[in-house]
Design an enzyme around this catalytic site. Structure first.
Site, PDB file in Angstrom:
ATOM      1  N   LYS A  13       5.845  -1.031  -5.990  1.00  0.00           N
ATOM      2  CA  LYS A  13       5.761  -2.630  -5.773  1.00  0.00           C
ATOM      3  C   LYS A  13       4.767  -3.027  -4.786  1.00  0.00           C
ATOM      4  O   LYS A  13       3.754  -3.700  -5.110  1.00  0.00           O
ATOM      5  CB  LYS A  13       7.280  -3.209  -5.723  1.00  0.00           C
ATOM      6  N   ARG A  88      16.904  -9.577  -5.087  1.00  0.00           N
ATOM      7  CA  ARG A  88      17.367  -8.059  -5.198  1.00  0.00           C
ATOM      8  C   ARG A  88      18.801  -8.009  -5.625  1.00  0.00           C
ATOM      9  O   ARG A  88      19.325  -6.864  -5.887  1.00  0.00           O
ATOM     10  CB  ARG A  88      17.400  -7.585  -3.957  1.00  0.00           C
ATOM     11  N   ARG A 123       4.593   8.695   2.238  1.00  0.00           N
ATOM     12  CA  ARG A 123       4.210   7.324   2.422  1.00  0.00           C
ATOM     13  C   ARG A 123       3.835   6.920   4.119  1.00  0.00           C
ATOM     14  O   ARG A 123       4.607   7.230   4.852  1.00  0.00           O
ATOM     15  CB  ARG A 123       5.105   6.146   2.201  1.00  0.00           C
ATOM     16  N   ARG A 156       7.982   4.689   7.943  1.00  0.00           N
ATOM     17  CA  ARG A 156       9.007   3.934   7.982  1.00  0.00           C
ATOM     18  C   ARG A 156      10.308   4.818   8.303  1.00  0.00           C
ATOM     19  O   ARG A 156      10.505   5.662   7.842  1.00  0.00           O
ATOM     20  CB  ARG A 156       9.055   2.978   6.746  1.00  0.00           C
ATOM     21  N   ARG A 167      18.992   4.092  -0.690  1.00  0.00           N
ATOM     22  CA  ARG A 167      18.403   2.746  -0.949  1.00  0.00           C
ATOM     23  C   ARG A 167      18.550   3.165  -2.716  1.00  0.00           C
ATOM     24  O   ARG A 167      18.496   1.934  -3.209  1.00  0.00           O
ATOM     25  CB  ARG A 167      17.014   2.776  -0.817  1.00  0.00           C
TER      26      ARG A 167
HETATM   27  P1  AP5 Z   1       5.194   1.418  -2.564  1.00  0.00           P
HETATM   28  O1  AP5 Z   1       3.922   0.721  -3.262  1.00  0.00           O
HETATM   29  O2  AP5 Z   1       5.256   1.396  -1.095  1.00  0.00           O
HETATM   30  O3  AP5 Z   1       6.544   1.239  -3.131  1.00  0.00           O
HETATM   31  P2  AP5 Z   1       7.663   0.045  -3.127  1.00  0.00           P
HETATM   32  O4  AP5 Z   1       8.217   0.169  -4.434  1.00  0.00           O
HETATM   33  O5  AP5 Z   1       6.975  -1.119  -2.577  1.00  0.00           O
HETATM   34  O6  AP5 Z   1       8.570   0.658  -2.179  1.00  0.00           O
HETATM   35  P3  AP5 Z   1       9.539   0.245  -0.911  1.00  0.00           P
HETATM   36  O7  AP5 Z   1      10.110   1.366  -0.181  1.00  0.00           O
HETATM   37  O8  AP5 Z   1       8.723  -0.783   0.031  1.00  0.00           O
HETATM   38  O9  AP5 Z   1      10.635  -0.697  -1.723  1.00  0.00           O
HETATM   39  P4  AP5 Z   1      11.706  -0.973  -1.057  1.00  0.00           P
HETATM   40  O10 AP5 Z   1      12.012  -2.118  -2.101  1.00  0.00           O
HETATM   41  O11 AP5 Z   1      12.866  -0.100  -1.097  1.00  0.00           O
HETATM   42  O12 AP5 Z   1      11.645  -1.719   0.498  1.00  0.00           O
HETATM   43  P5  AP5 Z   1      11.332  -3.095   1.209  1.00  0.00           P
HETATM   44  O13 AP5 Z   1      10.522  -3.019   2.186  1.00  0.00           O
HETATM   45  O14 AP5 Z   1      11.541  -4.020   0.030  1.00  0.00           O
HETATM   46  O15 AP5 Z   1       4.743   2.938  -2.903  1.00  0.00           O
HETATM   47  C1  AP5 Z   1       5.549   4.182  -2.293  1.00  0.00           C
HETATM   48  C2  AP5 Z   1       4.668   5.280  -2.071  1.00  0.00           C
HETATM   49  O16 AP5 Z   1       4.187   5.850  -3.456  1.00  0.00           O
HETATM   50  C3  AP5 Z   1       3.312   4.749  -1.290  1.00  0.00           C
HETATM   51  O17 AP5 Z   1       2.778   5.959  -0.143  1.00  0.00           O
HETATM   52  C4  AP5 Z   1       2.416   4.767  -2.429  1.00  0.00           C
HETATM   53  O18 AP5 Z   1       0.937   4.877  -1.718  1.00  0.00           O
HETATM   54  C5  AP5 Z   1       2.763   5.800  -3.388  1.00  0.00           C
HETATM   55  N1  AP5 Z   1       2.406   5.319  -4.826  1.00  0.00           N
HETATM   56  C6  AP5 Z   1       2.562   4.165  -5.425  1.00  0.00           C
HETATM   57  N2  AP5 Z   1       2.234   3.981  -6.539  1.00  0.00           N
HETATM   58  C7  AP5 Z   1       2.145   5.409  -6.879  1.00  0.00           C
HETATM   59  C8  AP5 Z   1       1.727   5.893  -8.123  1.00  0.00           C
HETATM   60  N3  AP5 Z   1       1.592   5.276  -9.079  1.00  0.00           N
HETATM   61  N4  AP5 Z   1       1.627   7.309  -8.132  1.00  0.00           N
HETATM   62  C9  AP5 Z   1       1.521   8.064  -6.832  1.00  0.00           C
HETATM   63  N5  AP5 Z   1       1.735   7.683  -5.769  1.00  0.00           N
HETATM   64  C10 AP5 Z   1       2.043   6.189  -5.641  1.00  0.00           C
HETATM   65  O19 AP5 Z   1      12.827  -2.913   1.725  1.00  0.00           O
HETATM   66  C11 AP5 Z   1      13.166  -2.409   2.822  1.00  0.00           C
HETATM   67  C12 AP5 Z   1      14.766  -2.762   3.054  1.00  0.00           C
HETATM   68  O20 AP5 Z   1      14.991  -4.190   3.566  1.00  0.00           O
HETATM   69  C13 AP5 Z   1      15.933  -2.603   2.092  1.00  0.00           C
HETATM   70  O21 AP5 Z   1      16.454  -1.458   1.920  1.00  0.00           O
HETATM   71  C14 AP5 Z   1      16.841  -3.525   2.282  1.00  0.00           C
HETATM   72  O22 AP5 Z   1      17.702  -3.177   3.340  1.00  0.00           O
HETATM   73  C15 AP5 Z   1      15.951  -4.973   3.082  1.00  0.00           C
HETATM   74  N6  AP5 Z   1      15.517  -5.731   1.925  1.00  0.00           N
HETATM   75  C16 AP5 Z   1      14.634  -6.196   1.868  1.00  0.00           C
HETATM   76  N7  AP5 Z   1      14.430  -7.132   0.617  1.00  0.00           N
HETATM   77  C17 AP5 Z   1      15.642  -7.655   0.547  1.00  0.00           C
HETATM   78  C18 AP5 Z   1      16.568  -8.618  -0.175  1.00  0.00           C
HETATM   79  N8  AP5 Z   1      15.990  -9.399  -1.164  1.00  0.00           N
HETATM   80  N9  AP5 Z   1      17.757  -8.578  -0.201  1.00  0.00           N
HETATM   81  C19 AP5 Z   1      18.442  -7.537   0.607  1.00  0.00           C
HETATM   82  N10 AP5 Z   1      17.876  -6.654   1.523  1.00  0.00           N
HETATM   83  C20 AP5 Z   1      16.539  -6.729   1.535  1.00  0.00           C
END
Ligand code: AP5
Length: 224
Positions: A13, A88, A123, A156, A167
């Site tokens: 994402k 979410r 990552r 992270r 997660r």
């Molecule tokens: P990346 O692009 O970083 O993936 P992502 O989908 O953004 O993953 P996240 O881990 O950031 O998502 P998340 O939703 O768990 O975390 P968030 O920060 O929102 O890609 C991942 C890796 O793969 C990278 O190294 C990239 O280079 C590589 N990659 C990407 N595409 C690729 C491909 N096609 N091929 C190969 N490699 C690839 O949330 C963190 C925490 O915050 C949550 O767990 C929760 O506790 C809290 N939180 C956040 N938002 C909310 C909400 N709305 N409500 C409640 N709690 C929340």
């Protein structure tokens, strides 16, 4: 253009949001980045959410909805925005609907759980901007440094295998129901699109750009 990316942790994402936001000239709004900034700043919110995030659990809806409401009132959101990781839960989506925030396009990135573990262990991120890299699939130009600022990249705290598994469980239980919720409201392949996200980064980017062209009132690169 108002876009939502739904997808499991590590679906890509944040990576894809960078490309699309640059093209559409809209801000990426990541609740994960916002919450990590609160933790980094040692704020009251940051202290309250630190342990939940470290365990891979969701932060409460009220806190996240409040952060988003403030953020989308900023001037840079006038022409649209891309939500990365929000909503979410169905409750968060309902809050948007109640606030009459119209969404043009929801893109669900579909990636199997096994691929996620591999992606997240490699990552690295630039904390201040939320820019995302991967040691193998998307490496920085200079190892361990952000391409734009030269600042150090970090791993992270929640990218450890046991937390990643939590997660993923949380995603399947709490977030996946949103797919049906949006499909019912926007229509499959009209406003709601599922994208196979396990190909390489450029391949996935092309698929998303095609969708945005269909869904965008201006089209990618169009004047607005
Ligand atoms: P990346 O692009 O970083 O993936 P992502 O989908 O953004 O993953 P996240 O881990 O950031 O998502 P998340 O939703 O768990 O975390 P968030 O920060 O929102 O890609 C991942 C890796 O793969 C990278 O190294 C990239 O280079 C590589 N990659 C990407 N595409 C690729 C491909 N096609 N091929 C190969 N490699 C690839 O949330 C963190 C925490 O915050 C949550 O767990 C929760 O506790 C809290 N939180 C956040 N938002 C909310 C909400 N709305 N409500 C409640 N709690 C929340």
């Amino acid at each position: 253009m108002r876009v939502i990316f739904i997808g499991p942790p590590g679906a890509g994402k944040g990576t894809q949001a960078q490309f699309i936001c640059d093209k559409l000239h809209i801000p990426k709004i990541s609740t994960g980045d916002m919450l990590r900034a609160e933790i980094e700043a040692g704020s009251k919110i940051g202290q309250a959410v630190h342990d939940l995030i470290a365990k891979g659990q969701l932060v409460d809806d009220k806190t996240v909805i409040e952060l988003i409401k403030q953020r989308i009132n900023s001037k840079d959101c006038d022409k649209g925005f891309l939500f990365d990781g929000f909503p979410r839960t169905v409750k968060q989506a309902e809050a948007l609907e109640e606030a009459r925030v119209k969404i043009d396009c929801v893109i669900s990135l579909e990636v199997p759980d096994q691929t996620i573990i591999d992606r997240l262990s490699g990552r690295r991120i630039h904390l201040a901007s939320g820019r995302v890299y991967h040691l193998q699939y998307n490496p920085p130009k200079i190892p361990k440094q952000d391409d734009f600022t030269g600042e150090p990249l970090v791993q992270r705290e929640d990218d450890k295998e046991d937390v990643i598994r939590n997660r993923l469980k949380t995603f399947h239980q709490e977030t996946e129901p949103l797919k049906e919720w949006y499909q019912a409201r926007l229509g499959k392949s009209k406003g709601y699109f599922a994208v196979e996200g396990s190909g390489d980064i450029k391949e996935v980017q092309k698929k998303i750009e095609t969708i945005i062209k269909i869904a965008s009132p201006w089209g990618i690169g169009g004047g607005h």
